[in-house]
Design an enzyme around this catalytic site. Structure first.
Site, mmCIF file in Angstrom:
data_model
loop_
_atom_site.group_PDB
_atom_site.id
_atom_site.type_symbol
_atom_site.label_atom_id
_atom_site.label_comp_id
_atom_site.label_asym_id
_atom_site.label_seq_id
_atom_site.Cartn_x
_atom_site.Cartn_y
_atom_site.Cartn_z
ATOM 1 N N ARG A 52 1.773 -4.301 2.071
ATOM 2 C CA ARG A 52 1.349 -3.791 0.767
ATOM 3 C C ARG A 52 0.174 -4.613 0.270
ATOM 4 N NH1 ARG A 52 1.504 -7.992 -1.446
ATOM 5 N NH2 ARG A 52 0.884 -6.979 -3.361
ATOM 6 N N GLY A 53 -0.397 -4.138 -0.862
ATOM 7 C CA GLY A 53 -1.642 -4.737 -1.326
ATOM 8 C C GLY A 53 -2.772 -3.888 -0.755
ATOM 9 N N ALA A 54 -3.723 -3.521 -1.628
ATOM 10 C CA ALA A 54 -4.726 -2.525 -1.234
ATOM 11 C C ALA A 54 -5.465 -2.869 0.074
ATOM 12 C CB ALA A 54 -5.691 -2.317 -2.399
ATOM 13 N N GLN A 202 6.726 -8.627 -6.827
ATOM 14 C CA GLN A 202 5.705 -9.177 -5.924
ATOM 15 C C GLN A 202 5.221 -10.548 -6.384
ATOM 16 O OE1 GLN A 202 5.772 -6.052 -7.066
ATOM 17 N NE2 GLN A 202 4.896 -4.578 -5.642
ATOM 18 N N ASP A 243 -6.308 -1.854 -7.266
ATOM 19 C CA ASP A 243 -6.043 -0.853 -6.233
ATOM 20 C C ASP A 243 -7.121 0.216 -6.205
ATOM 21 O OD1 ASP A 243 -3.230 -2.028 -6.962
ATOM 22 O OD2 ASP A 243 -3.146 -1.189 -4.936
ATOM 23 N N LYS A 254 -1.297 -3.068 -10.332
ATOM 24 C CA LYS A 254 0.164 -3.045 -10.475
ATOM 25 C C LYS A 254 0.603 -2.824 -11.922
ATOM 26 C CE LYS A 254 2.601 -3.085 -7.977
ATOM 27 N NZ LYS A 254 3.172 -1.777 -7.540
#
Ligand code: MRU
Length: 356
Positions: A52-54, A202, A243, A254
């Site tokens: 995860r994470g752009a 997160q 993002d 987020k």
């Protein structure tokens, strides 16, 4: 346990045709490395936030589509392209908000389109080169974002962050946390306050884990404590990732980020969004045009509890992201420098600089 900072977030094992990931859903309790071979496994890993994470999603998708292409059994270009596009669409649908996913897949597809006259085997070799380039460039971009980010901090500063826009969200260094990690390499020390980041934590699970592994003075706070921490005078700057950034500077990140920005404005604390230009989408005019991913209710009501903590059947609203209004943002820190308001002009100028 080996230091998480020394393990690659996303890697390609070309020999065994596998995508190799740290399973982020197991952190901080277990460092489990996944070896994924099928498109279903790769898409599921993206959807379930194992990766995860752009930027990391973009790299995973690039490796994923390369593996898909490698497995296509035809020498006919048109048949190859058709099957390739189906695989690409399948991966792109895993998560809608982070533009890096679509961006990486578009970039990979361009390789296929630009070499229609080449044998399919050679196109596959070019795709391998391209996905490796996407990853290498990500590391380089993050380092440069870190340099620009460091220019607005001084040794000892307090930084508040939300979610995880660190090494675990990229190939290396991170975006919002890149200045912190880069500063550590240079013997600097910062105090980082990481919002736990409900509902998937997160901040508490991932940012705290990687910051501590890098020897950073780290404090986890519940999301509703940010105001108090700011009021105490402990925060010199807020650094968050993104993002998708719209052409007018509205920044999607987020869920909870926009609230932090409103607080920062109240307390007169600079609020910076850090991200590579691949996260800036000039084709999206404003934040209102960004599709916000909605996630399942159980992430809020059940996931972290032994027993459900809300009544069975209650309505749950669980958007994964929100949009911070450009007016609340002090600067957007990219690998090509810091864009300042008015963003419609400064972001365009950044792209002109990038394309020269
Ligand atoms: O749902 P997630 O964990 O993928 O959301 C991640 C974020 O919002 C990050 O801040 C963003 O992707 C930037 S990562 C460098």
């Amino acid at each position: 346990m080996s230091n998480i900072m020394a393990i690659e977030t996303v890697a390609l094992d070309d020999q065994n045709s596998q995508l190799v990931l740290i399973d982020q859903t197991q952190l901080p309790n277990r460092v489990e490395i996944l070896h994924l071979s099928t498109q279903e496994e790769i898409r599921e890993a993206i959807y379930l936030l194992k990766v995860r994470g752009a930027p990391a999603i973009g790299v995973a998708a690039a490796f994923g589509i390369y593996l898909a292409a490698k497995g296509i059994q035809t020498d006919d270009y048109t048949a190859f392209l058709n099957e390739y596009r189906q695989c690409s669409k399948y991966l792109e649908e895993a998560r809608p908000t982070a533009v890096n996913l679509a961006w990486a897949l578009r970039r990979m597809e361009q390789v296929v389109l630009d070499h229609a006259d080449m044998p399919v085997a050679e196109i596959k070799a070019l795709l391998l080169k391209e996905c490796n380039a996407i990853k290498d460039e990500d590391t380089d971009m993050c380092r440069r974002i870190g340099e620009h980010g460091l220019s607005v901090l001084k040794d000892g500063d307090g930084v508040l962050t939300h979610c995880n826009a660190g090494q675990l969200a990229t190939s290396k260094y991170g975006t919002a946390l890149a200045p912190i990690h880069l500063g550590r390499e240079r013997g600097m020390q910062f105090r980082v306050y990481t919002d736990e980041t409900r509902p998937l934590l997160q901040g508490a699970r991932l940012s705290a884990f990687e910051l501590m592994a890098d020897g950073v003075d780290t404090t986890v706070i519940c999301d509703n404590m940010a105001s108090q921490v700011m009021k105490n005078g402990w925060v010199n700057a807020v650094f968050v990732g993104c993002d998708r950034v719209a052409a007018n500077g509205d920044a999607c990140n987020k869920i909870g980020t926009s609230g932090v920005a409103i607080l920062a404005k109240h307390y007169g604390i600079p609020f910076y969004v850090l991200g590579p230009t691949s996260t800036i989408d000039l084709d999206t005019p404003t934040g209102d045009d960004i599709v916000i991913e909605q996630r399942p209710a159980h992430e809020v009501t059940d996931m972290w509890y032994e027993k459900p903590m809300a009544p069975q059947g209650v309505k749950v609203y669980n958007p994964a992201f929100d949009v911070t209004d450009h007016e609340l943002i002090t600067g957007i820190i990219t690998e090509h420098g810091i864009a300042k308001p008015p963003y419609t002009e400064s972001l365009k100028a950044l792209f002109e600089k990038k394309n020269h």
